[in-house]
Enzyme design. Sequence first.
Site, PDB file in Angstrom:
ATOM      1  N   ASP A 112       0.852  -1.191   0.000  1.00  0.00           N
ATOM      2  CA  ASP A 112       0.000   0.000   0.000  1.00  0.00           C
ATOM      3  C   ASP A 112       0.884   1.236   0.000  1.00  0.00           C
ATOM      4  O   ASP A 112       2.063   1.186   0.375  1.00  0.00           O
ATOM      5  CB  ASP A 112      -0.943   0.002   1.194  1.00  0.00           C
ATOM      6  N   ASP A 143       8.817   4.008  -1.389  1.00  0.00           N
ATOM      7  CA  ASP A 143       8.090   3.560  -0.198  1.00  0.00           C
ATOM      8  C   ASP A 143       6.725   2.991  -0.593  1.00  0.00           C
ATOM      9  O   ASP A 143       5.776   3.723  -0.727  1.00  0.00           O
ATOM     10  CB  ASP A 143       7.925   4.744   0.754  1.00  0.00           C
ATOM     11  N   GLU A 179      -0.023  -0.668   5.802  1.00  0.00           N
ATOM     12  CA  GLU A 179       0.995  -0.074   6.670  1.00  0.00           C
ATOM     13  C   GLU A 179       0.859   1.438   6.750  1.00  0.00           C
ATOM     14  O   GLU A 179       0.972   2.028   7.832  1.00  0.00           O
ATOM     15  CB  GLU A 179       2.392  -0.456   6.167  1.00  0.00           C
ATOM     16  N   GLU A 180       0.613   2.080   5.632  1.00  0.00           N
ATOM     17  CA  GLU A 180       0.567   3.539   5.611  1.00  0.00           C
ATOM     18  C   GLU A 180      -0.648   4.096   6.347  1.00  0.00           C
ATOM     19  O   GLU A 180      -0.642   5.252   6.779  1.00  0.00           O
ATOM     20  CB  GLU A 180       0.565   4.054   4.163  1.00  0.00           C
ATOM     21  N   HIS A 445       6.387  10.012   0.944  1.00  0.00           N
ATOM     22  CA  HIS A 445       5.160  10.625   1.467  1.00  0.00           C
ATOM     23  C   HIS A 445       4.890  12.002   0.867  1.00  0.00           C
ATOM     24  O   HIS A 445       3.833  12.587   1.159  1.00  0.00           O
ATOM     25  CB  HIS A 445       5.185  10.738   2.992  1.00  0.00           C
TER      26      HIS A 445
END
Length: 474
Positions: A112, A143, A179-180, A445
């Site tokens: 994710d 990421d 996870e995010e 991010h």
Amino acid sequence: MSTQSTESGVGTESGAGTESAATAALRAQVRALMPRAKEDLTALVSMRSVADPRQFPPEECAKAADFLVHAFTDAGLQDMRRVTTPDGTDAVVGHAPGPEGSPTVLLYCHYDVQPPLDDGAWTTPPFELTERDGRWYGRGTADCKGNIAMHLTALRALQAGSGGRGFPVSLKFVAEGSEEQGTGGLERLVPMRPELFAADCLLICDTGNFALGLPTATTSLRGLANVVVTVSTLKGAMHSGMFGGPAPDALAALVRILDSLRDERGATAIKGLAGDGVWDGVAYPVDQFRTDVGALDGVALLGSGSVADELWARPAVTVLGIDCPPVVGSSAAVQAKVRARVSLRVPPGLDADVALRALTDHLTSAAPWSVRVEVEAEGTGQPFRARTDGPAYRALGAAMREAYGTDMVQSGQGGSIPLCNVLAGQFPDAEIALIGVEEPGCLIHAPNESVDPGEIEHMALAEALFLRTYATPR
């Protein structure tokens, strides 16, 4: 610390002309697989796998999970499948048996990604891999889909080198699907299905190198203690012209309380919490930190220790938000009730619950003028420190040195990965190593996230070398 790009496949990094024929062959195999790694990453980036159905269709996450099932099956793993976790998202799991008596290594990643945020800030489409100035741009390129490409490349290189006869160690694979979002699905799955995770070494591939081209193991993660503090003084806001002066101002009281959290040099100064920790790993040069953080000319950095001390070895308090009238639309009034959200990052060696109590007591005792203060705890997360004196870390250090031609360093990370503490608690004898393809230039991010393909190549080689080295009798 250099942030200059290393050329892909630089030399025989372990010493030109001195590496073994087996290592040279593995290096060549990884390099030959890089076009396929780009194909993998291009496909993965196109999948808008944000694990929030309010923002993107759940089918996008399902598509990414299915891609992993097929890709890692093709790379030699067995029984690849989706397993639903307690938060409703799917983890992707699989395994591959190694030679009898060989150690077991867990390979972790997550599929994710963060939402793209402000689409207008992206110079290229966030869900389309774009090559520019030697880097690959797109959401998740670093990421954590870049780490997925790293895993696939390492496993394919080992398979090619063995003629398809299998891997030098037993492998387990887990890719998280949320996870995010921080919803904790995988953390809750660990005690429910420990057989999916049990291993001698857990490679948590969701971090990266301290600087581009500098092989790094992240050995320290800060914990967290968050609170909301509310200050009340009056039954309601009152006209500042008629009552300002003697009327107790809730906003002024809150400002004083928050100011007490730092000393005159800006260092966190919470009563009962030591602020003199020293980081014994890689140094973080001041000039580089100023560049990385975007500090304005002439503005001082905070604290009395080194940058690394303040980042990774000492408590760090941040005021995340304040509820009070905004400037535009504010009226001439003494405020009756305001609040702030305060976050405390907790270094290893300090219990997050102890830190929470200290923060709460400090905020309450710092209140001036007998104002009413209420502190509401949002929650805590414990810090993590890896044990680095075992055979897995020795093998990892040797593999990194051979892949990059320079010794592996150890760094901390300011963020928290709760899964590490869950795994450490469930498997206390296992070694946990945090590595990956991320580095400061990736802008994870943020808009315009990217990855240097040279990092994928070097880290895939390091991973393959590690799996081969770790299999050697110890």
